[in-house]
Scaffold this motif. Structure first.
Motif, short mmCIF file in Angstrom:
data_model
loop_
_atom_site.label_atom_id
_atom_site.label_comp_id
_atom_site.label_asym_id
_atom_site.label_seq_id
_atom_site.Cartn_x
_atom_site.Cartn_y
_atom_site.Cartn_z
N UNK A 136 0.83 -1.25 0.00
CA UNK A 136 0.22 -0.09 0.05
C UNK A 136 0.89 1.21 0.34
N UNK A 137 1.97 1.23 0.54
CA UNK A 137 2.91 2.18 0.49
C UNK A 137 3.90 2.44 -0.84
N UNK A 138 3.50 1.49 -1.89
CA UNK A 138 4.18 1.54 -3.19
C UNK A 138 5.70 1.02 -2.91
N UNK A 139 5.83 0.25 -2.19
CA UNK A 139 7.33 -0.49 -2.02
C UNK A 139 7.51 -1.80 -2.85
N UNK A 140 8.29 -1.97 -3.50
CA UNK A 140 8.66 -3.13 -3.88
C UNK A 140 9.26 -3.97 -2.92
#
Length: 199
Positions: A110-114
């Motif tokens: 949800x925090x756009x982390x890979x």
């Protein structure tokens, strides 16, 4: 560097089994944005968030699922004591890890982390419950995906059935120029598992 161990079960002996860690070296160290640990303080995972090019964020996670054991000082029994003390009688160390890690992964995605999750699953990573949850979250087994034409080796020295118990799962594009594989037993750090690597 970030390390985690069971902080809730420390009175049994000076030696405590279990724990996880993530270490950076050289050029990666100045890219560290934050570190985190298993919020239950059981040492089940550690993570480090790194900054990349074009505002990319990559979280590297080291996670450990304990195998069943009746030994009092085993990681399984350490975690089971905590589960019972919290009156979660419907949970096992595996089911609680699966639930908690799934929640953490949802937050990270949800925090756009890979994500790169390095995992000692202590179950067949091709069909186990924990890795099935990772696949349902959109992660893929990096090594098995890159080498899908080859049969994987056993990753634990006592396994005689060519069962991989360890994996690197990721959200990264596995069609990219990523090299990865398994080391022979006895190569690298001491232990009875093959080391997994990716570049």
């Amino acid at each position: 560097n970030t390390m985690a161990h069971n902080r809730r079960d420390t009175h049994l002996s000076p030696l405590q089994y279990g724990g996880t860690g993530v270490i950076t070296t050289k050029e990666a160290t100045h890219r560290v944005l934050s570190c985190s640990r298993d919020p239950r303080n059981l040492g089940r995972w550690s993570s480090m968030l790194l900054s990349g090019k074009q505002q990319q964020k990559v979280r590297i996670v080291s996670a450990y699922n304990p195998c069943y054991s009746t030994g009092r000082s085993s990681v399984y029994q350490q975690q089971l004591r905590h589960i019972r003390s919290e009156q979660m009688f419907d949970k096992t160390p595996l089911s609680l890890l699966q639930d908690d890690l799934e929640q953490a992964i949802s937050q990270w995605l949800g925090a756009n982390e890979d994500l790169i999750i390095c995992l000692d699953a202590n179950e067949d990573v091709r069909s186990g419950k924990l890795t099935s949850m990772l696949r349902a979250q959109g992660l893929v087994d990096l090594i098995l995906s890159r080498h899908k034409d080859l049969s994987p080796p056993a990753t634990h020295a006592q396994n005689q059935q060519d069962t991989p118990l360890d994996a690197i799962f990721t959200t990264l594009d596995v069609t990219a120029d990523i090299k990865c594989g398994y080391t022979p037993f006895g190569m690298g750090l001491p232990g009875d598992h093959r080391q997994l690597w990716a570049d």
